[in-house]
Design an enzyme around this catalytic site. Sequence first.
Site, PDB file in Angstrom:
ATOM      1  CB  ALA A 431      -0.922   0.001   1.216  1.00 35.97           C
ATOM      2  CG  ASP A 433      -0.780   3.112   4.007  1.00 35.68           C
ATOM      3  OD1 ASP A 433      -1.562   2.460   3.298  1.00 35.68           O
ATOM      4  OD2 ASP A 433      -0.144   2.601   4.940  1.00 35.68           O
ATOM      5  N   GLY A 435      -0.383   8.247  -1.001  1.00 37.30           N
ATOM      6  CA  GLY A 435      -0.783   8.508  -2.372  1.00 37.30           C
ATOM      7  C   GLY A 435      -2.038   7.799  -2.814  1.00 37.30           C
ATOM      8  CG  ASP A 437      -5.772   4.420   1.220  1.00 38.75           C
ATOM      9  OD1 ASP A 437      -6.957   4.137   1.046  1.00 38.75           O
ATOM     10  OD2 ASP A 437      -4.846   3.602   1.064  1.00 38.75           O
ATOM     11  N   GLY A 440      -3.885  12.547   5.803  1.00 40.44           N
ATOM     12  CA  GLY A 440      -4.711  13.558   6.454  1.00 40.44           C
ATOM     13  C   GLY A 440      -6.183  13.215   6.449  1.00 40.44           C
ATOM     14  CG  ASN A 442      -7.651   7.464   5.883  1.00 42.03           C
ATOM     15  OD1 ASN A 442      -8.703   6.842   5.934  1.00 42.03           O
ATOM     16  ND2 ASN A 442      -6.998   7.652   4.740  1.00 42.03           N
ATOM     17  CB  VAL A 514      -4.048   3.529   6.503  1.00 39.29           C
ATOM     18  CG1 VAL A 514      -4.263   3.130   5.046  1.00 39.29           C
ATOM     19  CG2 VAL A 514      -3.675   5.000   6.592  1.00 39.29           C
ATOM     20  CB  ALA A 515      -6.713  -0.906   6.293  1.00 37.07           C
ATOM     21  CE1 TYR A 517       1.074  -2.096  12.029  1.00 41.51           C
ATOM     22  CE2 TYR A 517       0.550  -3.140   9.932  1.00 41.51           C
ATOM     23  CZ  TYR A 517       1.250  -3.128  11.120  1.00 41.51           C
ATOM     24  OH  TYR A 517       2.144  -4.137  11.404  1.00 41.51           O
TER      25      TYR A 517
END
Length: 790
Positions: A431, A433, A435, A437, A440, A442, A514-515, A517
């Site tokens: 991932a 995370d 770029g 998702d 900021g 999340n 992010v998911a 983590y």
Amino acid sequence: MTLDLRKGSVHPGEADTTSMTRNNETNTGEPNSNVTSITHKPSLMREAASALTGQESWDISEEQQDQSVARFSLSHNFGSSSLVSGSVPYKGTLLRAHSSHPLDPLSPAEIAVAVATVRAAGATPEVRDGMRFIEIVLNEPEKHVVALADAYFFPPFQPSLYAEAKGGPVTLKQLPPRQARLIVYNKNTNETIVWLVELTEVHAVARGGHHRGRVLSSQCVPDVQPPMDAVEYAECEATVKAFAPFKEAMKKRGIDDMELVMVDPWCVGYYGEEDSPKRRLAKPLIFCRTESGCPMENGYARPVEGIHVVVDMQHMRIIEFEDRKLIPLPPPDPLRNYTAANSRGGVDRTDLKPLQIIQPEGPSFRVKGYAVEWQKWSFRIGFTPREGLVIHCVAYDDGSRGRRSVAHRLSFVEMVVPYGDPQEPHYRKNAFDAGEDGLGKNAHSLKRGCDCLGLIKYFDAHFTNFNGGVETIENCVCLHEEDFGILWKHQDWRSGHAEVRRSRRLSASFFCTVANYEYGFFWHFYQDGKIEAEVKLTGILSLGALSPDESRKYGTVIAPGLYAPIHQHFFVARLNMAVDSKPGESCNQVVEVDVKVEKPGPGNIHNNAFYAESTLLESELKAMRDCNPLSARHWIVRNTRSVNRTGQLTGYKLVPGSNCLPLAGQEAKFLRRAAFLKHNLWVTQYDKDEIFPAGEFPNQNPRVGEGLPTWVQKDRKLEETDVVLWYIFGVTHIPRLEDWPVMPVERIGFTLMPHGFFNCSPAVDVPPSYPSADGTNKNCSSECHLQSKL
């Protein structure tokens, strides 16, 4: 506004959004009795200016105030404004008040105006209906505009900086309008368009008035996919759970209740033409809880493997589905849950006594809008949906040398998490995370007493949602002071006299999920001139299921049938340094320092000699470097025109912490998009458009080495320029049983440390402290010290 918590006074120029609260205070919904409102009357303005500078600095008549006209001259010293000697008196007139600094994040009103402007510019109803708003950020102005703002429009005024840099006195009326940059995905046409909007006139909702924006440009970017959005993730989960073949596959695994199923959409990355950005794709991971009606159960403890699903996110339909292998669900792990009610039978530790952080005389920092001053540090808080926290305009007040610049912009611009298991689906776990998702977007709303302790200043973050509405994450960024042990100490063995100083640091931070983590990003400022960047990793491991009697060498068995693959976490810090640089100057360079062992010979007859050797990084292709702990390697950013008292160039050095490089082979597919991971340090010449090391759109990107590895092919010179350091640091995570069910925080980072920047230790003037009757520590002459800082 910022409050002097000793006297209840107000500092000028402050936004009235200050929310400093102790961690043990209760929000009753009643107005804070400490908050004092200020009306813009001349007498109050003069009093506020006097409180700030210690002298009558503003001369404002009622007529002038009504017309928003303020006159001032450089003959008045606004704090540490004498950054440049030979100041030229300013004879201009400021004709318009500016409520937003050029670097302030976009306000909710500005976001709404930008969205409305772009919607109105849509060519057809179909185009307007298909618009989905991925990201709206401030289009950060050129550095000379920031210098102009700091010189003339926002205290402490320093007009000599801008005037002298441009060759003489200037007359200024107002700053240029702020601009918003929007990434818009059209769900109907599968196009990504970047819009630039000038925010011509924006008023707060309470004031009414006109809201106007003007489109400056729009550009369709071909062959890209923008980041995924939370709305899409929710729709993807619903689509998968409603798909009849998927329901049948779950029934084979003993699951009839779709409410138990968790679908985590992951971007597909790029492994071949089937992942082309011509289609917007996701390849979900599937998990399953064991108990219905228990939303706090740790569903990540039961991964579902053997099911292959690909979702067309544009049309929200499943385009590939295959039940490839029936792998039994792991049995419920009795240690899987982590909430207070469910962990280890609900038994909590009972021997913890209260630990309170109190500051009875208030904090030592001061906040004016997004500007922060603490001890001798000053900087500005920024925030973007992609990077999260951004630190702007870092400077240090060095007494007679004035306010000295250290860095223009500091942020975390990307992170990559590649997994080391070659089997499906784990080999696709890499991932991006930031770029793919957005760190900021999340981010969390932080809680007093849990995420931060002490007297805290919070900053909210404002975003657009997928449909163009404005959303706010309250208490998103935390700013607070922390005790940090011993700063320095020495005891004279002859007299027994000891001098010791306690250290404290100012921390600005935010957390995001992010998911599975969680990541906390921190910037710590210290009293000895150091800046520490720290990332805290926590959350839940990304797991896989094992067949009975199966073992796998690419990770750790956590529980029966439950397996955690080995993986790495990489973070990219973008550091646009400006060491001792004045506005408009480009006079920094970077040297690499290695400790070398002297060869045996007449000059080293005892074989004990070693020395530090510096090598100038002359160009971008020569500045692709790796850490080397065996030679204590570090890098120094030096100013080529500024020297200390010994005649050496002033500088700041980047000191690496623990680090690693990718353990995948050179031909690993994820390295097509993440070629920047192949070195720990890159140095480039500043370019406003070079922000993200994998390019702006890494999602499904088919282009090899886009971004940083491509930019350095220009091989621009670095001997004396405006430099950007890209420091990549990572950790190799071999999961432990102790990382389950929730991983204790692991820390990683680096330090920016003054190197010849000061003539002696900048911490030598920190006052001593002593224990008081209530058990707290107070500084000697604390009243005088705190009054000078608050």
